[in-house]
Design a protein around this motif. Sequence first.
Motif, PDB file in Angstrom:
ATOM      1  N   LEU A 237       0.828  -1.195   0.000  1.00  0.00           N
ATOM      2  CA  LEU A 237       0.000   0.000   0.000  1.00  0.00           C
ATOM      3  C   LEU A 237       0.872   1.258   0.000  1.00  0.00           C
ATOM      4  CD1 LEU A 237      -2.802  -1.058   2.521  1.00  0.00           C
ATOM      5  CD2 LEU A 237      -2.801  -1.206   0.022  1.00  0.00           C
ATOM      6  N   PRO A 238       0.280   2.423  -0.300  1.00  0.00           N
ATOM      7  CA  PRO A 238       1.061   3.666  -0.393  1.00  0.00           C
ATOM      8  C   PRO A 238       1.842   4.018   0.869  1.00  0.00           C
ATOM      9  CG  PRO A 238      -1.080   3.973  -1.411  1.00  0.00           C
ATOM     10  CD  PRO A 238      -1.120   2.630  -0.752  1.00  0.00           C
ATOM     11  N   ASP A 239       1.404   3.545   2.047  1.00  0.00           N
ATOM     12  CA  ASP A 239       2.118   3.859   3.290  1.00  0.00           C
ATOM     13  C   ASP A 239       3.224   2.853   3.599  1.00  0.00           C
ATOM     14  OD1 ASP A 239       0.547   1.665   3.960  1.00  0.00           O
ATOM     15  OD2 ASP A 239       0.227   2.374   6.016  1.00  0.00           O
ATOM     16  N   GLY A 240       3.413   1.861   2.715  1.00  0.00           N
ATOM     17  CA  GLY A 240       4.446   0.858   2.918  1.00  0.00           C
ATOM     18  C   GLY A 240       3.956  -0.420   3.561  1.00  0.00           C
ATOM     19  N   SER A 241       2.709  -0.442   4.030  1.00  0.00           N
ATOM     20  CA  SER A 241       2.142  -1.661   4.607  1.00  0.00           C
ATOM     21  C   SER A 241       2.033  -2.734   3.529  1.00  0.00           C
ATOM     22  CB  SER A 241       0.756  -1.383   5.204  1.00  0.00           C
ATOM     23  OG  SER A 241       0.832  -0.447   6.257  1.00  0.00           O
ATOM     24  N   VAL A 242       2.295  -3.992   3.920  1.00  0.00           N
ATOM     25  CA  VAL A 242       2.277  -5.094   2.961  1.00  0.00           C
ATOM     26  C   VAL A 242       1.126  -6.032   3.294  1.00  0.00           C
ATOM     27  CG1 VAL A 242       3.555  -7.021   1.980  1.00  0.00           C
ATOM     28  CG2 VAL A 242       4.763  -4.932   2.658  1.00  0.00           C
ATOM     29  N   LEU A 243       0.303  -6.333   2.281  1.00  0.00           N
ATOM     30  CA  LEU A 243      -0.853  -7.193   2.442  1.00  0.00           C
ATOM     31  C   LEU A 243      -0.670  -8.456   1.603  1.00  0.00           C
ATOM     32  CD1 LEU A 243      -1.839  -4.429   3.426  1.00  0.00           C
ATOM     33  CD2 LEU A 243      -4.015  -4.862   2.286  1.00  0.00           C
ATOM     34  N   THR A 244      -1.030  -9.591   2.169  1.00  0.00           N
ATOM     35  CA  THR A 244      -1.031 -10.847   1.436  1.00  0.00           C
ATOM     36  C   THR A 244      -2.457 -11.351   1.382  1.00  0.00           C
ATOM     37  OG1 THR A 244       1.190 -11.357   2.247  1.00  0.00           O
ATOM     38  CG2 THR A 244      -0.047 -13.153   1.238  1.00  0.00           C
ATOM     39  N   LEU A 245      -3.027 -11.416   0.169  1.00  0.00           N
ATOM     40  CA  LEU A 245      -4.412 -11.849  -0.011  1.00  0.00           C
ATOM     41  C   LEU A 245      -4.447 -13.320  -0.380  1.00  0.00           C
ATOM     42  CD1 LEU A 245      -4.367  -8.671  -0.703  1.00  0.00           C
ATOM     43  CD2 LEU A 245      -6.542  -9.118  -1.844  1.00  0.00           C
ATOM     44  N   ASN A 246      -5.209 -14.090   0.378  1.00  0.00           N
ATOM     45  CA  ASN A 246      -5.407 -15.492   0.038  1.00  0.00           C
ATOM     46  C   ASN A 246      -6.274 -15.582  -1.218  1.00  0.00           C
ATOM     47  OD1 ASN A 246      -5.341 -18.252   0.161  1.00  0.00           O
ATOM     48  ND2 ASN A 246      -6.384 -18.433   2.134  1.00  0.00           N
ATOM     49  N   LYS A 247      -6.316 -16.741  -1.822  1.00  0.00           N
ATOM     50  CA  LYS A 247      -7.119 -16.949  -3.026  1.00  0.00           C
ATOM     51  C   LYS A 247      -8.574 -16.545  -2.788  1.00  0.00           C
ATOM     52  CE  LYS A 247      -4.349 -20.967  -4.393  1.00  0.00           C
ATOM     53  NZ  LYS A 247      -4.367 -22.436  -4.613  1.00  0.00           N
ATOM     54  N   ASN A 248      -9.214 -16.017  -3.838  1.00  0.00           N
ATOM     55  CA  ASN A 248     -10.638 -15.672  -3.804  1.00  0.00           C
ATOM     56  C   ASN A 248     -10.975 -14.621  -2.739  1.00  0.00           C
ATOM     57  OD1 ASN A 248     -11.250 -17.695  -5.833  1.00  0.00           O
ATOM     58  ND2 ASN A 248     -11.015 -19.217  -4.215  1.00  0.00           N
ATOM     59  N   SER A 249     -10.047 -13.710  -2.498  1.00  0.00           N
ATOM     60  CA  SER A 249     -10.291 -12.635  -1.534  1.00  0.00           C
ATOM     61  C   SER A 249     -10.524 -11.320  -2.269  1.00  0.00           C
ATOM     62  CB  SER A 249      -9.105 -12.490  -0.574  1.00  0.00           C
ATOM     63  OG  SER A 249      -8.925 -13.663   0.189  1.00  0.00           O
ATOM     64  N   LEU A 250     -11.304 -10.446  -1.652  1.00  0.00           N
ATOM     65  CA  LEU A 250     -11.611  -9.144  -2.247  1.00  0.00           C
ATOM     66  C   LEU A 250     -11.625  -8.080  -1.165  1.00  0.00           C
ATOM     67  CD1 LEU A 250     -12.471  -7.434  -4.706  1.00  0.00           C
ATOM     68  CD2 LEU A 250     -14.847  -8.009  -4.146  1.00  0.00           C
ATOM     69  N   MET A 251     -10.878  -7.008  -1.399  1.00  0.00           N
ATOM     70  CA  MET A 251     -10.832  -5.881  -0.466  1.00  0.00           C
ATOM     71  C   MET A 251     -10.625  -4.592  -1.248  1.00  0.00           C
ATOM     72  SD  MET A 251      -6.948  -5.669   0.843  1.00  0.00           S
ATOM     73  CE  MET A 251      -7.051  -3.922   0.482  1.00  0.00           C
ATOM     74  N   SER A 252     -10.656  -3.474  -0.553  1.00  0.00           N
ATOM     75  CA  SER A 252     -10.389  -2.190  -1.185  1.00  0.00           C
ATOM     76  C   SER A 252      -9.755  -1.267  -0.154  1.00  0.00           C
ATOM     77  CB  SER A 252     -11.675  -1.573  -1.749  1.00  0.00           C
ATOM     78  OG  SER A 252     -12.669  -1.463  -0.747  1.00  0.00           O
ATOM     79  N   PHE A 253      -8.967  -0.299  -0.646  1.00  0.00           N
ATOM     80  CA  PHE A 253      -8.340   0.655   0.253  1.00  0.00           C
ATOM     81  C   PHE A 253      -8.621   2.072  -0.219  1.00  0.00           C
ATOM     82  CE2 PHE A 253      -5.213  -0.308  -3.003  1.00  0.00           C
ATOM     83  CZ  PHE A 253      -4.617   0.906  -3.281  1.00  0.00           C
ATOM     84  N   ALA A 254      -8.602   3.008   0.722  1.00  0.00           N
ATOM     85  CA  ALA A 254      -8.950   4.398   0.428  1.00  0.00           C
ATOM     86  C   ALA A 254      -7.991   4.992  -0.596  1.00  0.00           C
ATOM     87  CB  ALA A 254      -8.931   5.225   1.708  1.00  0.00           C
ATOM     88  N   ASN A 255      -8.543   5.769  -1.503  1.00  0.00           N
ATOM     89  CA  ASN A 255      -7.752   6.388  -2.565  1.00  0.00           C
ATOM     90  C   ASN A 255      -6.704   7.336  -1.995  1.00  0.00           C
ATOM     91  OD1 ASN A 255      -7.169   6.975  -5.345  1.00  0.00           O
ATOM     92  ND2 ASN A 255      -8.222   8.920  -5.060  1.00  0.00           N
ATOM     93  N   ASN A 256      -7.043   8.037  -0.924  1.00  0.00           N
ATOM     94  CA  ASN A 256      -6.099   8.955  -0.261  1.00  0.00           C
ATOM     95  C   ASN A 256      -5.486   8.253   0.951  1.00  0.00           C
ATOM     96  OD1 ASN A 256      -8.562   8.902   1.083  1.00  0.00           O
ATOM     97  ND2 ASN A 256      -8.395  11.008   1.806  1.00  0.00           N
ATOM     98  N   PHE A 257      -4.904   7.084   0.709  1.00  0.00           N
ATOM     99  CA  PHE A 257      -4.515   6.189   1.796  1.00  0.00           C
ATOM    100  C   PHE A 257      -3.442   6.762   2.715  1.00  0.00           C
ATOM    101  CE2 PHE A 257      -2.688   2.412   3.804  1.00  0.00           C
ATOM    102  CZ  PHE A 257      -3.849   1.750   4.186  1.00  0.00           C
ATOM    103  N   THR A 258      -2.543   7.554   2.198  1.00  0.00           N
ATOM    104  CA  THR A 258      -1.495   8.108   3.061  1.00  0.00           C
ATOM    105  C   THR A 258      -2.083   9.018   4.146  1.00  0.00           C
ATOM    106  OG1 THR A 258      -1.165   9.868   1.419  1.00  0.00           O
ATOM    107  CG2 THR A 258       0.329   7.974   1.330  1.00  0.00           C
ATOM    108  N   ASP A 259      -3.254   9.601   3.888  1.00  0.00           N
ATOM    109  CA  ASP A 259      -3.928  10.446   4.872  1.00  0.00           C
ATOM    110  C   ASP A 259      -5.043   9.708   5.600  1.00  0.00           C
ATOM    111  OD1 ASP A 259      -2.408  12.743   4.258  1.00  0.00           O
ATOM    112  OD2 ASP A 259      -3.647  13.088   2.479  1.00  0.00           O
TER     113      ASP A 259
END
Length: 322
Positions: free
Chosen positions: A128-150
């Motif tokens: 993600l833009p703040d450097g956080s690392v996400l690992t999504l398992n198969k068949n997963s769905l998520m979303s993150f804020a467009n202005n994620f750094t704030d």
Amino acid sequence: MGDRDELLIKYLLSETSTEENSEIQRWMAEDSANQTYYNHFKQIWETSKKLEPLSTIDEEQAWRKFKARVSQPIEKEVKVVPLRYKYGWLKIAAIFLVAAGIWSTYRHFIATDYIAVGAGKEVVVKTLPDGSVLTLNKNSLMSFANNFTDHRAIRLQKGEVFFKVTPNKEKPFIIDADKVTIRVVGTSFNVKHVNEETEVIVETGIVKVSVGSTFVELRRGEKVLIKNGSTTLKKETNTDQLYNYYRSKAFILNNTQLSKFITTLNEAYQVNIVIEDPRIKNLTLTTTFTEDSLNHILQTICQTLDIKQVHSEGKILLVNKL
């Protein structure tokens, strides 16, 4: 404000001719950016109509500011025709300026856009833009804020994600999974949200999990399972590393019940293994399978627990030998 914007105002006032209507439609069809520009322009216009009776700002000054603020160069512009308006130019500009300011504030603080991230048949790693690392398992769905750094906000629609969050005390990291909210500053943890159940397991740091006004704080090696919208939050000790299989490529079992392991195998290999005999579902296993084939795993299970597997109509049945 250029000729294009003047014609769009006339269009929104329903004062365009048939020829002008066709011209605007052609312009919007030429480029998706033109359509996006029009949609934004229309949203400001709709807001301006509500604000018009309340406008008391300096119209001359507003007109000058609005021309400098709204106009954007676009290569393909429509032909301009002399306009006749129900409202004065300066009043339109003044109202538009107020509306544009309110719309900008609304977009920034309330109507945050979200960017979708999904995993299909393969595990996906996303930074993600703040450097956080996400690992999504198969068949997963998520979303993150467009202005994620704030605005460090995540929506987990379904599936399982491991979060390794970059610390930032000023901007907490917040995950919403239906009615469950997870709040952290900098930590690592696993969230599974499937079939209206949400499970959170913490590896490092402190994680606050809440449902409404009820909350619980989890630390390393602790977990909570929220079932079917329940507000009961019971903290438990996590006893194995089975949840971590999609990152580690290993099934680590520590006195793990067979029924739990079978559920994980069904998810991992997209199969339908069924424990046919309820007498064996609570049998336990302590072992590790590292990148083994499903066939090898099942053979080992059967040999260890003295049970057998039967293939029937697309299912793999585990039954007692007796």
